[in-house]
Design a protein around this motif. Sequence first.
Motif, PDB file in Angstrom:
ATOM      1  N   ILE A 280     -28.419  10.956  35.079  1.00  0.00           N
ATOM      2  CA  ILE A 280     -28.273  10.158  36.059  1.00  0.00           C
ATOM      3  C   ILE A 280     -27.239  10.623  37.296  1.00  0.00           C
ATOM      4  CG2 ILE A 280     -27.383   7.936  36.870  1.00  0.00           C
ATOM      5  CD1 ILE A 280     -28.248   7.076  34.263  1.00  0.00           C
TER       6      ILE A 280
ATOM      7  N   ILE B 150     -33.845   4.778  31.853  1.00  0.00           N
ATOM      8  CA  ILE B 150     -33.170   5.618  32.480  1.00  0.00           C
ATOM      9  C   ILE B 150     -33.852   6.752  32.997  1.00  0.00           C
ATOM     10  CG2 ILE B 150     -31.097   7.152  32.002  1.00  0.00           C
ATOM     11  CD1 ILE B 150     -30.159   5.366  29.844  1.00  0.00           C
TER      12      ILE B 150
ATOM     13  N   PHE C 157     -35.331   5.877  36.271  1.00  0.00           N
ATOM     14  CA  PHE C 157     -34.344   5.772  37.160  1.00  0.00           C
ATOM     15  C   PHE C 157     -34.166   7.243  37.793  1.00  0.00           C
ATOM     16  CE2 PHE C 157     -29.969   5.867  38.648  1.00  0.00           C
ATOM     17  CZ  PHE C 157     -29.905   5.097  39.582  1.00  0.00           C
ATOM     18  N   TYR C 158     -33.578   8.066  36.745  1.00  0.00           N
ATOM     19  CA  TYR C 158     -33.163   9.420  37.453  1.00  0.00           C
ATOM     20  C   TYR C 158     -34.373  10.067  37.822  1.00  0.00           C
ATOM     21  CZ  TYR C 158     -34.269  11.465  32.926  1.00  0.00           C
ATOM     22  OH  TYR C 158     -34.758  12.281  31.836  1.00  0.00           O
TER      23      TYR C 158
ATOM     24  N   ARG D  15     -34.932   8.677  41.149  1.00  0.00           N
ATOM     25  CA  ARG D  15     -33.789   8.914  42.104  1.00  0.00           C
ATOM     26  C   ARG D  15     -34.012  10.384  42.485  1.00  0.00           C
ATOM     27  NH1 ARG D  15     -29.363  12.056  40.138  1.00  0.00           N
ATOM     28  NH2 ARG D  15     -27.544  11.904  41.341  1.00  0.00           N
TER      29      ARG D  15
ATOM     30  N   GLY E 166     -36.704   0.829  35.475  1.00  0.00           N
ATOM     31  CA  GLY E 166     -35.883   1.875  36.149  1.00  0.00           C
ATOM     32  C   GLY E 166     -36.551   2.302  37.327  1.00  0.00           C
TER      33      GLY E 166
ATOM     34  N   LEU F   7     -34.916  -0.107  40.216  1.00  0.00           N
ATOM     35  CA  LEU F   7     -33.579   0.361  40.438  1.00  0.00           C
ATOM     36  C   LEU F   7     -33.368   1.561  41.066  1.00  0.00           C
ATOM     37  CD1 LEU F   7     -31.181  -1.133  39.335  1.00  0.00           C
ATOM     38  CD2 LEU F   7     -30.895   0.624  37.763  1.00  0.00           C
ATOM     39  N   ALA F   8     -34.352   2.509  41.036  1.00  0.00           N
ATOM     40  CA  ALA F   8     -33.982   3.853  41.988  1.00  0.00           C
ATOM     41  C   ALA F   8     -34.425   3.583  43.225  1.00  0.00           C
ATOM     42  CB  ALA F   8     -34.877   4.947  41.167  1.00  0.00           C
TER      43      ALA F   8
END
Lengths: 865, 111, 446, 201
Positions: free
Chosen positions: A469, A605, A608-609, A612, A722, A725-726
């Motif tokens: 992250i 996660i 998300f990453y 991202r 996720g 959120l990203a």
Amino acid sequence: MADYLLPRLLGLAVLTPLVSFFAILLFGTLMGKRGVAGGVCATAAILTSAVLSFSAFGVWITTHPPVPVAHHGEHETGEHQTGEHQTGEHGEASHGHAETAHDEVAHGEAGHADAAHTETHGDGDSASHAATPHYTGEIYLLGKFGDLRLTISYYIDALTICMFCMVTLIATCIHFYAQGYMQDELVDDYVDHEATLDDGSHVHRPGRYHRFFQYLSLFCFSMLGLVYAGNIVMVFVFWELVGICSYFLIGFYIERQSASTAANKAFIVNRVGDFGMIIGLMVIWTGLGTFSFGDVPLFDDNGIALVDEHGEQLEQPGIFTQVRTAVAHHTPDGIIKAASPNETAALVAVAGPDVSRAELSQLIDEQVPQWRAEKDENGVPRGYWLMIVGGVGIFCGCVGKSAQFPLHTWLPDAMEGPTPVSALVHSATMVAAGVYLVGRFYPFFVPEVLLVIACTGVFTLFMAATIAITATDIKRVLAYSTISQLGYMMLALGVGGWLAGMMHLITHAFFKSLLFMCSGSVIHAVHTNEMTEMGGLRKKMPYTAYTMLVGCLAIIGAGVPFLIGFSGYYSKDAILEQSLSLMQTPGNPGWTQIFFLAAAGGAAITAFYMFRLWYLTFAGEPRNQERYDHAHESPKVMYAPLIVLAVFAAGVAWHLPFPGSDSPSLANVNLTNLLEQARPLETLSDAPGQLIAMTWPAEHKSHASGIVVQATMVAFATAMGGLLLATVFYCWRKLNPEDVRNQFAWVYRFLLHKWWFDELYNFLFERPVHFVAALASAIDRKVFDRLIDGTASVVKAFAKWFEFVADQKIVDGAVNGFANRVYASGLWLKNVQRGNLREYVLFIMIGAAVIYMLMSFFGGGAIAG
Amino acid sequence: MNLLTDPITVSHYMVVGAVLFVVGLVCMGTKRNALGVLMGIELVLNGANINFIAFGSKYLRAETLGLDGQLIALFVIVLAAAEAAVALAIALNFYNNHSTIDVDRADDLKG
Amino acid sequence: MGKAINQLLEAGYHWLAAWFVENPQALFPESCWSGYVLAALIQCALLLNVVAVGALLFIWMERKISGRIQDRLGPTRVGGRFGWLQTLADGLKLIAKEDLIPQDADAFLFRLAPYLGFAASFMALLALPFSNGWVGWEVNVSLFFILAVMGLEVFSPILAGYASGSKWALFGAIREAAQVVSYEVPMGMCVVVPVVLCGSMNLLTIGNAQAGLFTNWYIFHDPFTFCIFWIYFTCAIASVNRAPFDLAEAESELVAGFHTEYSGLRWSFFFMAEYGSMFAVSGLAAILFFGGWHGPFPIFYGLGVSGGDFGWWPMQLANAAGCVNFILKAVVGVTVMMWVRWTLPRLRIDQVITTCLKYCTPLAAGLFLGAVILKAVHFPSINDLAPAVRPGEVRESWVLLEAPAPVVEKGPVEKEHAQSEHARNLPPIVSEKQLAASPQTEGGSL
Amino acid sequence: MLLAAINWHSFFFLFFALLACGFAVGVLVSTNIVRMAFYLVMSLSATAGLFFLAGAEFVGAMQLMIYVGGTMVLLIFGVMLTARERFIDMQTPGGQWVLAAAAGGLFFFILVVNAFQVPDWSTPNPHQDQLSIAESKTTTQIGAAFVGVRLDRPEADNATQRAGMSGYLLPFEIVSVHLLVVLIGAAYLARAKRRVDQPGS
């Protein structure tokens, strides 16, 4: 036909990169300007390998058409039907065995015996699964030590075929890609801006284009050899070869301090794991007496086949025959014998010296069932600990190679290598070798070992995901993602999901190599790894951006639930299903839900990453205008492989009918069914732990609709969460990441420093080692050196005296005296050789006359007439 | 034995050959002039040739070498010509380098 | 009376012919030593006359020809209107002159050199057939022998040049040696062509192979032989040291070359040798390329003097006519040499060597190859189109036949004669095989 | 009558043999290099005569052509090119003369004794009378032998030997190539050395 074709096709596929390696090694400098043809050579080699592998694939699916397995609870309800299916499969398997002319009857009998045995356990579920179709054989006998045969052999089953196709396909793509990526090495004077000399200048060196491809070829050879290997020693050898290739490739920019350190680190960390693996090998040898996977036909010294009283070929049972029985974790006889040294010694003592070896072994064999039934004071069966030690030992090797906690630290550092290397070696293939080996050796792992594996995997996946992250280096994000995904695989295997783990291995290989190559394309364009300096690149590099999007979607397991999805959707769901299945198995402790929860959290996660990363790189506005202006789409040779891989990343797990085939038997060709053919038998039944009160459910139980729906929904929700959120953070910019960072400053620091693992290891291992080393060094210098120096002085003095007496007087005197005599005689003889032509003529005349006279006197006058 | 009335034999030829041979040898042994040595060699070869011809002649012996004698003599002649060419070239070279053809002074390699 | 004379002549002929043609020992047992001596003396006299008288005649001829070419009269006084005896007078004068030997000369070699040259020239004539069977020494390799002894002639100028103790003489000698040795190479290649065509090195066989119409002459055999004759003639001029190749005695540079220091009779010997050699190479050309003693038309054949079954004197008459024929051809060759001498300027030494090595040798080699290939593939020559008569059947004739000569089958006698040469040395099996492949029997189809 | 008893073959042999030996001795005793060459020519020519006498007319002609002609011209070239007053006469020490003469005498003795040791060699050919020198026609046979066919040994039973082994094709080729090499080599050895002018001198 298949038993003839497959070993040869795949063997050729293994050797072709080796040929390329030697070609480039020997003639690399001659291959065009700065070895430009080396790339072509290596690419052609791996392309040939790929063609051969897919030919083998074709041979396999025509001789062993996959059959559909029961899905989603069908297994429970239609047991009878499934049994028929399995029977059909078994028939196929027997057919394949008849062709390999090896272990059919003996194996079949063993299977029956095991089946009979199984019934006593009250689990007849897998009685009909006697064997998985495979081909095995020895190519060359390296050495024979008692019963132990060190051979070059092969073991080919559906997993091997899948691995071959995956490795060669990805490697081919990466070879093409690397030809574009490594273009800047094609100069006589390569300036390495990241390697600085003492005087502040940059390193100048000749380009090493062909060297790179040379290593790549060697790596491909090693990896394919590892998959091809038919015995664990050969696996170990190729394992190490893969390791050394990794060392070379990480240290490709050897002039950079960081690269050489990373290379060393990777190598040393892997050695730690290999140490455990060697212990595992010892256990296998001690307990099973063989290294071979498959059964080995026995021959006497004259090469004549040994037969039993029924005229059947005698065989030395291989590892799989001994452990891959229908009975879950049936401890092999050899392990039991190895675990009973005292009893064996007692037997020998009772029998006395007159008993022959064969009789003795028969005596021991008779005792084995009795020993097997015994349990120690803790209620653990005899030999069980040995199995645990062996399994954990083998797993240690896998931990090192697959970068699992606690040996994961080398992999992020390995990103110092060129990006194609990261894509091929450190995401798709080499690191997958550990997972592959766990899958290969699956029957050998008793439930307690599986628990270790699962724990390792789950911790690794969570830890790596959290680190990813905070990382801003695009390759490091992907590196931690890789560790995390490998953790997923280990988790899957650890919770009993053999198919899930293997499938994730294949699918992950495709999308992770795709992601790495996309990141490489970006790096190639903007000349930096930092995502903070990127942004908005999708306009400049559409191919890269959208293929990477495919990769991201695949890794997060995006898809329409129950309908269709990217490849990750299938494999990740399978993992979640199996962990859920384990959690829900009655009698399992409550903490087992940590596996499911961590996996689900990890999925969030991951989503998300990954996004991202994608947003930071491709979306939004450029954060560094100068780099943005210089950015450009990569050449075709680089993005064409991306598209190929994107297609595979999307669809490799789809249950499509096999293209171009009207045969109904081929309609079922897909990844799942293929891998199903190689499934170890024990995963078909529940496995109870002996030391711990847990049961590992059979994998088919995870197809129960309740589990599937639950797991799929959780997976979808976490992934979408996720992703959302990203998007909020980095696309819509509704939330500022900076705020979060400040809010959780200590967590951020913790994650940024990668959980302080490097520091921890530094404190735990490096400091003490340094201290001990300094101490040892001091002792060495102060004590031993002085002792040795003193001795040396004495010897020297004696030698000086002795030299005068013996050497100068006696030896030299003799030699010189002889030389003087020779010299004097030479001077005297010189008078003959005066350079006077006429004297020589006279010598000839006189000599001829003398010879004539001698011959007339002594030759009986035979000279004339 | 009357040389004029008796038929001649191989032995007579051999004597002539011996004379030429020995004269050639002595010539090689006594001439200081490189070309004199060369002439000695020619004489030696010639003396040998006479023997070949004599043994190959069907006039002198009932049982002869036949054609082989003549053929060998031919080869000797041809090779002698070759040898003379090379030897002469060597002599000229020697003369160019040493301004003499005295073989006694060709002792640069003397030990 | 006539018969008696006839018998007498026959006896006399037999006595002579035995020396020229047959094995003397067959006619004369070993006791008859006088036969040897007498025959040898007669042969010597005849051949000497060719050299000596020939030289006399040729020198006169040369004077007259050069005179005519230079628009002069030449000798006109001695011996009548044409100066017949001018050379004889000169010879007498030379005999009478003082024999000088320079102080620095190597007297022995100085004396020896002219005789050596003369002897070589004479020896060449020894094996040169003047007519069919009229040859001093019928040796199987006569062509080769002649070339060999004419090669020895070069010793004469070399020794003369060296022994004179004069730098002019030495220069001339060296030039002579270089030139003659060089020209032996193309010349050897040229003379090999008739040898290949005929299959023998015996000049008698070569000459007889060209019997019949003049189309049988080797110069008309094919284009290669036609060309190669001119190269042969060029080389012949050079090898006998005649202008324009007379570098050895270039007056403008070397006073008189190798014979600068010579005078009197010794000097004249050089000239006798030179003219003897001219005659020898011209005669060789006549035999090799112009049918030797055979006339352009086979007349004696028409007269019935054919084969070996006629009487001795018609045959010898034919031979005598052939001898005249041969001498005429040779003299024509000598005359052409004189013509060339007085027409062309002298070449420089480098031009001489260049002519030899860069032109004559490659050309001769190429033409030799061509002729050999034609021979090997049995390419039909002009003779095959109009085969006048088979070789060896006709001696000579001066009168044109009224009807074309019929192609006569070879009589048993000729066949036996043709075979005898081989049959004597060969066992039956091989001799048949050899005969089948023998160029001499094949010559009939030429 | 003495003359009537003369065997003319022997007579000519004696003539040529004396010439050959005499001139050979002339070569030996002469100190003048040009005279030596001349004597050698005469000796070799007389040897050629001996060859003719022995029925080897082709070899004799070859001797005249190549040996006497070719070789000797070469030799005389050398003689002339290297002949200077001071080189022509080079005295050999008397001791060496004695030594060489002794060794030569020993050798000669051996050879002559050897020549008469074998009775077969000293026995004349009984059929010599029936043979004529004019009959010696070996040229064709030699030519055939050079191209690998032995006309004179047709009785050889071994077909292989007859076909190839008995011929002289290979030696002929080897000698041809050898000659070519020697010619080039000799030309190279004897080529005029180009003097390199020292700059400034």
